[in-house]
Design an enzyme around this catalytic site. Structure first.
Site, short mmCIF file in Angstrom:
data_model
loop_
_atom_site.label_atom_id
_atom_site.label_comp_id
_atom_site.label_asym_id
_atom_site.label_seq_id
_atom_site.Cartn_x
_atom_site.Cartn_y
_atom_site.Cartn_z
CE LYS A 1 -4.79 -0.98 1.24
NZ LYS A 1 -5.59 -0.65 3.15
CG ASP B 1 -8.90 1.43 3.41
OD1 ASP B 1 -9.56 0.79 2.51
OD2 ASP B 1 -7.77 0.79 3.25
P1 NDP Z 1 -1.47 -1.63 10.78
O1 NDP Z 1 -0.25 -2.56 11.36
O2 NDP Z 1 -1.04 -0.99 9.95
O3 NDP Z 1 -0.97 -1.51 12.10
C1 NDP Z 1 -1.62 -1.69 13.23
C2 NDP Z 1 -2.03 -1.35 14.34
O4 NDP Z 1 -2.17 -2.33 15.80
C3 NDP Z 1 -0.61 -0.67 14.67
O5 NDP Z 1 -1.35 0.33 15.73
C4 NDP Z 1 -0.45 -1.30 16.72
O6 NDP Z 1 0.43 -0.63 17.68
C5 NDP Z 1 -2.01 -2.02 16.39
N1 NDP Z 1 -1.84 -3.14 17.95
C6 NDP Z 1 -1.96 -4.03 17.35
N2 NDP Z 1 -2.16 -4.79 18.55
C7 NDP Z 1 -2.28 -4.11 19.68
C8 NDP Z 1 -2.59 -4.10 21.08
N3 NDP Z 1 -2.14 -5.34 21.70
N4 NDP Z 1 -3.18 -2.70 21.70
C9 NDP Z 1 -2.66 -2.12 21.48
N5 NDP Z 1 -2.10 -1.61 19.80
C10 NDP Z 1 -2.21 -2.64 19.29
O7 NDP Z 1 -2.54 -2.45 10.29
P2 NDP Z 1 -3.63 -1.59 10.23
O8 NDP Z 1 -3.66 -0.62 10.30
O9 NDP Z 1 -3.62 -1.96 8.44
O10 NDP Z 1 -4.74 -2.71 9.95
C11 NDP Z 1 -5.90 -2.74 11.59
C12 NDP Z 1 -6.90 -3.74 11.04
O11 NDP Z 1 -8.09 -2.87 10.48
C13 NDP Z 1 -6.82 -4.90 10.74
O12 NDP Z 1 -6.37 -6.20 11.74
C14 NDP Z 1 -7.64 -5.16 9.53
O13 NDP Z 1 -8.46 -6.14 9.55
C15 NDP Z 1 -8.27 -3.61 9.86
N6 NDP Z 1 -9.20 -3.06 8.31
C16 NDP Z 1 -10.11 -2.72 7.91
C17 NDP Z 1 -10.24 -2.56 6.66
C18 NDP Z 1 -12.04 -2.33 6.29
O14 NDP Z 1 -11.80 -2.74 5.22
N7 NDP Z 1 -13.36 -3.30 7.57
C19 NDP Z 1 -9.62 -1.65 6.21
C20 NDP Z 1 -8.13 -2.12 7.02
C21 NDP Z 1 -7.59 -2.44 7.95
P3 NDP Z 1 2.06 -0.68 17.47
O15 NDP Z 1 2.53 -0.06 16.44
O16 NDP Z 1 2.05 -0.32 18.68
O17 NDP Z 1 2.08 -2.30 17.25
#
Ligand code: NDP
Length: 281
Positions: free
Chosen positions: A67, A103
């Site tokens: 992306k 998105d």
């Molecule tokens: P990224 O990997 O870019 O970001 C994940 C985020 O989640 C980071 O901020 C990470 O923090 C945080 N995180 C992960 N585990 C924990 C935890 N246990 N406690 C607190 N924070 C946590 O993923 P995306 O942002 O791309 O996607 C996130 C979710 O959104 C995906 O799982 C996906 O399924 C969903 N999504 C849905 C879409 C839709 O169309 N409905 C579109 C895009 C995404 P850190 O940086 O500290 O690890």
């Protein structure tokens, strides 16, 4: 005229629901087109994009891990995609390759379709990854007056807010950790957006994450949405439902980001109910 080709670049890509959603839409509208999953390794992205362009592919979706990596390979990137730092939709026309991010608007459309008021809303977004960035841009563009971004690494929330503040001058952006400041913000929140990957799957970790959120501080009329759609009812939504808060699942965002891509590629209104049905299968 030959069959138009569309597709999605991902690695892996086998799990993607976009092919069934878009192929159902093409069939429903009688459009002679096919949508194909392309498994493209990171080192092959540039070659694959040039190949697609050379072969007359009309449009692409882009998913992990491409992306952001695809952005420098495009002729033009729309301002919101620039601000988000990610492209999920590519339009190829006359050798010209343009990138967009659907998105952000996809989330706003999904929430509006669920009768959630976004204009002047006070929102809290949990997470600071790509989905959270798209959510902040989408909700600010839809008229949210305040967006509080809370992340487990406060510096990630602060960086997100700082990098978006110029692009979103009409919305107050605030950053914090997932701490007492977030709990306080919950009290004035009209829409809570769970945008981390912590609720993926039905795991003890997902339940622990949900239990750690002070959902009892949210007002009774707050709407809770989780962008994760596997499972459809996440642990956070289950906890919110126990409090009788209204919940909106993440499938609507997936549907509407696809519908917006479809409309850009074909110039036709997306057949939403057909696409939703294909996603549900
Ligand atoms: P990224 O990997 O870019 O970001 C994940 C985020 O989640 C980071 O901020 C990470 O923090 C945080 N995180 C992960 N585990 C924990 C935890 N246990 N406690 C607190 N924070 C946590 O993923 P995306 O942002 O791309 O996607 C996130 C979710 O959104 C995906 O799982 C996906 O399924 C969903 N999504 C849905 C879409 C839709 O169309 N409905 C579109 C895009 C995404 P850190 O940086 O500290 O690890």
């Amino acid at each position: 005229m030959s069959t138009a080709v569309y597709g999605i670049f991902g690695y892996p890509v086998g799990h993607s629901r976009s092919p069934s959603m878009h192929n159902a839409a093409f069939a429903a509208l009688g459009i002679d087109a096919v949508y194909v999953p392309f498994e493209v390794a990171p080192e092959s992205l540039s070659t694959a994009l040039r190949g697609a362009n050379a072969m007359g592919v009309r449009g692409l979706n882009v998913t992990l891990p491409h992306k952001s990596a695809i952005m420098p390979l495009l002729d033009v990137v729309e301002p919101d995609a620039q601000a988000i730092g990610a492209v999920n939709t590519v339009v190829l026309e006359d050798g010209w390759i343009a990138g967009a991010n659907t998105d952000a608007e996809g989330l706003a459309r999904a929430l509006r379709a669920a009768d959630v008021t976004l204009r002047d809303a006070a929102v809290t977004v949990i997470g600071a990854g790509g989905a959270a960035r798209a959510a902040v841009v989408g909700l600010a563009r839809a008229g949210a007056c305040r967006v509080h971004v809370a992340a487990r690494r406060p510096e990630a929330a602060a960086q997100l807010v700082q990098s978006l503040s110029d692009a979103l001058p009409n919305t107050t952006l605030v950053a914090s950790g997932m701490d007492a400041t977030m709990a306080e913000a919950f009290e004035g929140t009209q829409l809570l957006v769970q945008a981390t990957s912590a609720t993926l799957g039905e795991t003890p970790g997902a339940r622990a994450f949900a239990d750690s959120l002070p959902l009892q501080r949210l007002p009774a009329d707050c709407v809770v949405t989780d962008l994760v759609y596997k499972p459809l009812q996440t642990a956070v939504m289950a906890r919110a439902a126990e409090r009788e808060l209204r919940c909106v699942d993440g499938m609507g965002m997936l549907l509407h980001q696809g519908a917006l891509a479809f409309e850009r590629w074909t110039g036709q209104a997306a057949p939403l109910s057909v696409m939703a049905e294909a996603l549900a299968r």
